[in-house]
Design an enzyme around this catalytic site. Sequence first.
Site, PDB file in Angstrom:
ATOM      1  N   GLU A   1       0.866  -1.345   0.044  1.00 46.66           N
ATOM      2  CA  GLU A   1       0.118   0.057  -0.053  1.00 46.66           C
ATOM      3  C   GLU A   1       0.787   1.273   0.079  1.00 46.66           C
ATOM      4  O   GLU A   1       0.312   2.353   0.127  1.00 46.66           O
ATOM      5  CB  GLU A   1      -0.994  -0.095   1.232  1.00 46.66           C
ATOM      6  CG  GLU A   1      -0.344  -0.512   2.536  1.00 46.66           C
ATOM      7  CD  GLU A   1      -0.161  -1.968   2.769  1.00 46.66           C
ATOM      8  OE1 GLU A   1      -0.491  -2.702   1.718  1.00 46.66           O
ATOM      9  OE2 GLU A   1       0.197  -2.272   3.775  1.00 46.66           O
TER      10      GLU A   1
ATOM     11  N   ASP B   1      -5.890  -6.856  -0.539  1.00 49.43           N
ATOM     12  CA  ASP B   1      -4.688  -7.470   0.251  1.00 49.43           C
ATOM     13  C   ASP B   1      -4.431  -8.837   0.471  1.00 49.43           C
ATOM     14  O   ASP B   1      -4.247  -9.069   1.852  1.00 49.43           O
ATOM     15  CB  ASP B   1      -4.685  -6.364   1.576  1.00 49.43           C
ATOM     16  CG  ASP B   1      -3.104  -6.519   2.185  1.00 49.43           C
ATOM     17  OD1 ASP B   1      -2.288  -7.039   1.261  1.00 49.43           O
ATOM     18  OD2 ASP B   1      -3.032  -5.777   3.266  1.00 49.43           O
TER      19      ASP B   1
ATOM     20  N   ASN C   1       0.887  -6.444  -2.696  1.00 53.52           N
ATOM     21  CA  ASN C   1      -0.436  -6.179  -3.362  1.00 53.52           C
ATOM     22  C   ASN C   1      -0.203  -4.810  -4.032  1.00 53.52           C
ATOM     23  O   ASN C   1       0.632  -3.948  -3.674  1.00 53.52           O
ATOM     24  CB  ASN C   1      -1.421  -6.084  -2.284  1.00 53.52           C
ATOM     25  CG  ASN C   1      -1.075  -5.180  -0.960  1.00 53.52           C
ATOM     26  OD1 ASN C   1      -0.392  -5.619  -0.053  1.00 53.52           O
ATOM     27  ND2 ASN C   1      -1.388  -3.784  -1.116  1.00 53.52           N
TER      28      ASN C   1
ATOM     29  N   ASP D   1      -2.255 -10.955  -0.855  1.00 49.14           N
ATOM     30  CA  ASP D   1      -1.040 -10.939  -1.869  1.00 49.14           C
ATOM     31  C   ASP D   1      -0.239 -12.296  -1.364  1.00 49.14           C
ATOM     32  O   ASP D   1      -0.285 -12.539  -0.208  1.00 49.14           O
ATOM     33  CB  ASP D   1      -0.169  -9.966  -1.809  1.00 49.14           C
ATOM     34  CG  ASP D   1       0.242  -9.338  -0.347  1.00 49.14           C
ATOM     35  OD1 ASP D   1       1.208  -9.945  -0.042  1.00 49.14           O
ATOM     36  OD2 ASP D   1      -0.215  -8.565   0.209  1.00 49.14           O
TER      37      ASP D   1
END
Length: 584
Positions: free
Chosen positions: A206, A326, A275, A328
């Site tokens: 992020e 999220d 992500n 990942d």
Amino acid sequence: MRIPKRRSHVWVTGAAAAAMSAVLFAAPVHAAQVDGNRLLNAEKEPGNWMTYHGTYKSWHYSPLNQINTGNVKNLKEAWSHVASRANRGLQGFPLAIDGVLYYSSPYNQLYALDGATGQVLWTYKQKLNEDLVARQTHGPYNRGIAAGYGNIYMGTLDGKLVAVDAKTGKLNWETKLVDSEKLTVGFTGAPLLVKDKVVIGAQGGEWPYRGPMFGVNAKTGEKVWEFFTVAGNEGTKSDARNTWGGESWRTGGGGGWMAGSYDPQTNTVWWGTGNPAPLYDWAGDKWMTEGPRPGTNLYTSSIIGLDPDSGELKMYFQVLPHDAWDFDPASGELMFIDKGGKTYVVHPSKNGFVYVFDRNMKVVNVYPGVDNINFVESINPRTGELVGRRDLAEGKHKDLCPAIAGGYSWNAGTYSPKTGLLYKVGFEWCMDLEVVRTEPILEPFAQLNIGANFTFNKTTPDGKPARGHIRARDPITGKIKFEIPYRVPPHAGLLTTAGDLLFVPEADGMLVAYDARSGRKLWSHNNGTGHNGGIISYMAKGKQYVAVMTGWGSLVGDGYGDLWGEPWVSMPKDAGVLKVFALP
């Protein structure tokens, strides 16, 4: 930018300050004379643990059996070592090489200890930009180190790869790889030594950048290659900017923050990527053409295969095209498992599914590892294609499962070739969230870009409390042999041994040994605080030891108090001790 020791008087002065605590308390036993060839044959050295995952097969398994199901009841604490400034506890895996134990702690501190007695051989404390570290959400922990060519390698919070002399604890070289002062993120995960390169991935997710990975000359510190996990490298075959709408690839997140594996047969580094940013996408089901990052967003939330010599992308599988949850696969848990004359690569992913690949990264099987999954209806077991996506448009949503921390977390599971079983902590939890619109903030420095507010739920949609389990299963088919249920799930790495033991560092501070064949509890010891890190077994002076990291606190662990109360409400988050056990 590499900063060679011999060229800068200013640097030498800085290095002296950085290593001012590199005090030699006693004569070292051995330097870590590890090279790529020795790691290829690591299975022939059962008394050592020379890489983050143990060996390139990534089993987190020890072939030692002095400690076994018959005598584990006599296991006692042999010695311990207290780390300073251990905010959020010890989260890495130690390395054990030729009788010496090496480990890292928060704020990029390193220690070398006599593996039999715990006597301190040296300590090293990296000089950091404390203002930068204070701005970072993903720190100040360090999750692991690598060894090679007489060095201990560590990625730093301020974007450097450092090589510390394994014999003396003095800095040999440091190379600046990431402009952390501008991008805020650096390195927290372990590097991986492959032949004569140190491979390491930056934080991302992020955070609005392009999540680079690096190959660095293990002897000199010279950067050899760089690969962008967001959109690949421009002007090469990997260039995938067309999978990002507009200029969104410039702030796409990604990264590869945990160590992966290496397949010497194909000369391929296997690595999981982070992500995309923002983490949640208000476009909902219109994500191919609208929202902050339209498109499939290669190579985020993917398994990638890189040439370790050149960094060239050889193959990839995108676990989640346009990840909007999220989930990942950046944990990097990629186990090479032989069965029926074939080699498979098994990956328990954050989305709660277990992926099975062949050596060419072709999907062989996909099966759910946890029960509470509703971000998709299913995943095609033959192709890995998502079926019935639950894309979350701007606004409020109830009961997304798993919760953002995942059905599986980053802590390593374990595979025992003796039992043929995979053991992994699964999390049964869900959350409510509100997806909001955001814009990436890059000035004066990058800031977190999540795109939602969320709250973990105390129950799952079936009305049962949030909970967890360890399931022992066939890693290829997913068939469960037994389950160890947990009211409160552990959040630490697991270990199996040739003594038919499964060691579980639990969240409340108990270290437990189970019979790996049946799940029967055999032994336990209270370490006095929760476990967030790793556990290994090694040999020193002819005796087997078990070493486990202790200490609590992380983006996941910080929520345990809200979900389950005490002892996590009151549990210290500024302590960490390495505990080592042996038979009398």
